[in-house]
Enzyme design. Structure first.
Site, PDB file in Angstrom:
ATOM      1  N   TYR A 166       3.678  -0.276  10.534  1.00  0.00           N
ATOM      2  CA  TYR A 166       2.841  -0.633   9.388  1.00  0.00           C
ATOM      3  C   TYR A 166       3.584  -0.330   8.087  1.00  0.00           C
ATOM      4  O   TYR A 166       3.579  -1.137   7.144  1.00  0.00           O
ATOM      5  CB  TYR A 166       1.522   0.139   9.437  1.00  0.00           C
ATOM      6  CG  TYR A 166       0.610  -0.149   8.258  1.00  0.00           C
ATOM      7  CD1 TYR A 166       0.033  -1.402   8.094  1.00  0.00           C
ATOM      8  CD2 TYR A 166       0.326   0.839   7.316  1.00  0.00           C
ATOM      9  CE1 TYR A 166      -0.798  -1.671   7.019  1.00  0.00           C
ATOM     10  CE2 TYR A 166      -0.510   0.583   6.240  1.00  0.00           C
ATOM     11  CZ  TYR A 166      -1.075  -0.673   6.096  1.00  0.00           C
ATOM     12  OH  TYR A 166      -1.896  -0.946   5.016  1.00  0.00           O
TER      13      TYR A 166
ATOM     14  N   SER B  75       0.862  -1.189   0.000  1.00  0.00           N
ATOM     15  CA  SER B  75       0.000   0.000   0.000  1.00  0.00           C
ATOM     16  C   SER B  75       0.892   1.232   0.000  1.00  0.00           C
ATOM     17  O   SER B  75       2.119   1.125   0.125  1.00  0.00           O
ATOM     18  CB  SER B  75      -0.924   0.032   1.230  1.00  0.00           C
ATOM     19  OG  SER B  75      -0.232   0.521   2.369  1.00  0.00           O
TER      20      SER B  75
END
Length: 340
Positions: free
Chosen positions: A202, A177
């Site tokens: 993340y 992402s």
């Protein structure tokens, strides 16, 4: 094969699709009858739409799930119970944060062909993830986002390698992402022992997902296995379950009334790039690239207005970093299909 022949350029190919394309539009006209696919996290959000598309094209789809009964209920409610669509959909237990569970799932899948035969796997979509979660340690003290999003899928793919190689043309899709822009790989402190930051953790995990595809493609292409990293876009799903509403409002993802930023995609649009990378004839002979909006992404233009939300940063497609991460992941898990 020559390096020039096998390395795919990180630039758009003009797919004719785009940001608003849906998984159903991408899969239209593609026949996956006789093919087998695995979609991790295939019972919620993007995963569910990915499974729907694969099954509609005739594929037999296996959905690994940490809570198998819950997954079966969700799939049945979505009309994806066995024999209700073109291909069968089945569920098997898998907890990506538990390396023992990963080994059990892979062994069960490979044994499914029966004694003396080999099972093939045509499509593996490493879709499941956790995002910005509270600090948690799993296994031998691994940071949970890196362990779940990357190491779990690293082990799974390597353990399933015999089935991928047997397919003679398999594709592996690794969901990254734009979160990759938040952090490269912290080789000096992978597990955030010096202090936890949920968003940098993340970001590291999503960079790892991108680099994994780069190195898997380099290792697997001579066996007919190609790999792609995918940014699905911003989509509101269960992935945001660890985020307070106030944080999402402050980030501009939604307003005070819960109305989403118009840049967000629907789950069907979000699943489209995964489905495209896994099935598009236009990608035949290609691999080892980062994709977005149903095309190969362009490199990020540093300092541009869209640098944070579009394109791929150099550190997420760095081939030296990809090889280093692969070796480190193999040492951490003790698993490497390409050892020696």
């Amino acid at each position: 094969m020559s390096e020039e022949y096998t390395v795919t350029s990180q630039r758009k190919i003009g797919s004719g699709l785009g940001r608003d394309s849906t998984a159903a539009e991408v899969i239209a006209g593609i026949d996956l009858t006789g093919k087998t696919a695995i979609v991790t996290g295939g019972y919620s959000g993007l995963g569910l739409e990915t499974v729907r598309a694969m099954a509609s094209a005739g594929a037999a789809v296996v959905v690994p799930a940490r809570r198998p009964e819950h997954a079966r209920d969700v799939l049945a409610a979505a009309g994806l119970a066995p024999a209700t669509v073109g291909g069968d959909v089945s569920v098997a237990e898998l907890d990506l944060a538990d390396q023992g569970s990963v080994k059990d799932f892979a062994a069960g899948f490979l044994a499914g062909a029966g004694p003396g035969t080999s099972r093939s796997l045509d499509i593996l979509i490493n879709n499941a993830a956790i995002m910005a979660s509270p600090e948690r340690r799993v296994g031998p003290g691994w940071e949970s986002q890196f362990a779940t999003n990357h190491l779990g899928h690293f082990a799974l793919t390597n353990l399933l390698w015999p089935a991928l190689a047997a397919a003679q043309g398999a594709r592996v899709v690794s969901l990254s992402s734009t979160g990759h822009k938040l952090s490269g790989i912290r080789f000096d402190d992978l597990n955030f022992d010096a202090g936890y930051d949920k968003w940098r953790a993340y970001g590291q995990a999503k960079t790892a997902n991108a680099l994994f595809a780069i190195q898997l493609d380099a290792l697997g292409r001579d066996f007919g296995v190609r790999a792609f990293a995918v940014h699905p876009g911003g989509i509101m799903t269960e992935l945001q379950r660890h985020l307070p509403r106030e944080e999402m409002i402050a980030a501009g993802w939604m307003d005070q009334h819960g109305k989403l930023d118009p840049r967000f995609k629907t789950p069907a649009q979000g699943a489209a790039t995964s489905v495209w990378a896994a099935t598009a004839p236009a990608l035949e002979g290609m691999g080892g690239v980062y994709c977005e909006d149903c095309d190969i992404a362009e490199a990020t233009v540093p300092g541009s207005p869209e640098a944070r939300i579009r394109g791929v940063d150099a550190h997420a497609v760095d081939r030296e970093a990809a090889a280093r991460l692969w070796q480190l992941s193999a040492e951490m898990t003790g698993i490497n299909a390409f050892r020696g």
